[in-house]
Design a protein around this motif. Structure first.
Motif, PDB file in Angstrom:
ATOM      1  N   HIS A 288       1.609  12.629   2.175  1.00  7.70           N
ATOM      2  CA  HIS A 288       2.904  13.247   2.494  1.00  7.70           C
ATOM      3  C   HIS A 288       2.748  14.325   3.559  1.00  7.70           C
ATOM      4  O   HIS A 288       3.587  14.435   4.460  1.00  7.70           O
ATOM      5  CB  HIS A 288       3.556  13.804   1.221  1.00  7.70           C
ATOM      6  CG  HIS A 288       3.850  12.745   0.210  1.00  7.70           C
ATOM      7  ND1 HIS A 288       4.768  11.746   0.412  1.00  7.70           N
ATOM      8  CD2 HIS A 288       3.309  12.509  -1.010  1.00  7.70           C
ATOM      9  CE1 HIS A 288       4.797  10.940  -0.633  1.00  7.70           C
ATOM     10  NE2 HIS A 288       3.915  11.379  -1.508  1.00  7.70           N
TER      11      HIS A 288
ATOM     12  N   LYS B  12       2.757   6.543   9.418  1.00  9.70           N
ATOM     13  CA  LYS B  12       3.342   5.640   8.418  1.00  9.70           C
ATOM     14  C   LYS B  12       3.763   4.332   9.093  1.00  9.70           C
ATOM     15  O   LYS B  12       3.552   3.254   8.534  1.00  9.70           O
ATOM     16  CB  LYS B  12       4.530   6.304   7.726  1.00  9.70           C
ATOM     17  CG  LYS B  12       5.208   5.398   6.713  1.00  9.70           C
ATOM     18  CD  LYS B  12       6.282   6.112   5.917  1.00  9.70           C
ATOM     19  CE  LYS B  12       7.424   6.522   6.799  1.00  9.70           C
ATOM     20  NZ  LYS B  12       8.554   7.103   6.056  1.00  9.70           N
TER      21      LYS B  12
ATOM     22  N   LYS C  55       4.370   4.572   0.086  1.00 11.91           N
ATOM     23  CA  LYS C  55       4.410   5.809  -0.700  1.00 11.91           C
ATOM     24  C   LYS C  55       3.828   5.569  -2.094  1.00 11.91           C
ATOM     25  O   LYS C  55       3.023   6.364  -2.581  1.00 11.91           O
ATOM     26  CB  LYS C  55       5.844   6.336  -0.795  1.00 11.91           C
ATOM     27  CG  LYS C  55       5.965   7.640  -1.559  1.00 11.91           C
ATOM     28  CD  LYS C  55       7.426   8.025  -1.734  1.00 11.91           C
ATOM     29  CE  LYS C  55       7.609   9.264  -2.552  1.00 11.91           C
ATOM     30  NZ  LYS C  55       6.996   9.261  -3.856  1.00 11.91           N
TER      31      LYS C  55
ATOM     32  N   ASP D  16       0.521   7.284  -3.651  1.00 14.20           N
ATOM     33  CA  ASP D  16       0.565   8.003  -4.927  1.00 14.20           C
ATOM     34  C   ASP D  16      -0.437   7.432  -5.931  1.00 14.20           C
ATOM     35  O   ASP D  16      -0.968   8.164  -6.767  1.00 14.20           O
ATOM     36  CB  ASP D  16       1.981   7.979  -5.516  1.00 14.20           C
ATOM     37  CG  ASP D  16       2.960   8.847  -4.717  1.00 14.20           C
ATOM     38  OD1 ASP D  16       2.500   9.738  -3.964  1.00 14.20           O
ATOM     39  OD2 ASP D  16       4.180   8.620  -4.840  1.00 14.20           O
TER      40      ASP D  16
END
Length: 191
Positions: free
Chosen positions: A104, A114, A129, A133
């Motif tokens: 992030h 990204k 994402k 994570d």
């Protein structure tokens, strides 16, 4: 700063070329990517030190860092923030994956990273994402994504106007490069 950068590059040089030649190539890459020369030399050394197993040789290492720095230039990230994002990315690569908060932070500074991962993997933004994570964006995947984006970023950079900050960074780099013999003499004198 020059002596420190040269020493760092000397320590990570894979031996396929002289350190002076490698520094010249880093200078050329810095100029092409609109980033400060000495900051890029430190960035190259940090990347290699932290993620030694990720990069095969000087050429791959320099190509990755040049492409990364061009991504920052296209995103109009100033050199201080580019250095911070590079440090975060370097730390992530050193542990083998670009995870959650590191992902992030890096993407907030340069969303184009990204885009490179999306283009390389075919994943959506949400899937990336989730993968970040879950710690599933491996260092190898990030490296390959950035390197695969090289042609695209070169096109985008050619379309991106230079900022005053870019011009000042390039000028400072030219001065630093021109002063190398003086820096070397001062280092010899100090030692």
């Amino acid at each position: 700063k020059y002596t420190s950068a040269e020493s760092a590059v000397n320590m990570i040089n894979d031996g396929t070329e002289s350190t002076a030649n490698f520094m010249d190539r880093i200078y050329d890459a810095a100029q092409r990517s609109r980033q400060p020369f000495l900051a890029m030399a430190q960035s190259v050394a940090s990347l290699k030190n932290a993620a030694n197993d990720v990069f095969k040789n000087n050429n791959e290492l320099l190509a990755f860092d040049e492409t990364l720095q061009k991504m920052f230039s296209v995103s109009h990230v100033n050199s201080d923030y580019a250095q911070m994002a590079t440090t975060q990315l370097t730390q992530a690569l050193s542990v083998g994956a670009l995870r959650g908060q590191d992902y992030h932070s890096v993407v907030s500074e340069a969303p184009i990273i990204k885009q490179a991962i999306m283009q390389y993997t075919g994943m959506s933004s949400g899937e990336i994402k989730q993968a970040a994570d879950a710690g599933q964006l491996s260092a190898e995947l990030v490296k390959n994504s950035v390197l695969a984006y090289m042609d695209e970023i070169n096109k985008k950079l050619n379309e991106t106007p230079r900022t005053f900050s870019n011009v000042m960074d390039e000028f400072k780099s030219v001065v630093d490069k021109a002063m190398v013999p003086v820096y070397q003499q001062l280092t010899q004198f100090a030692n």
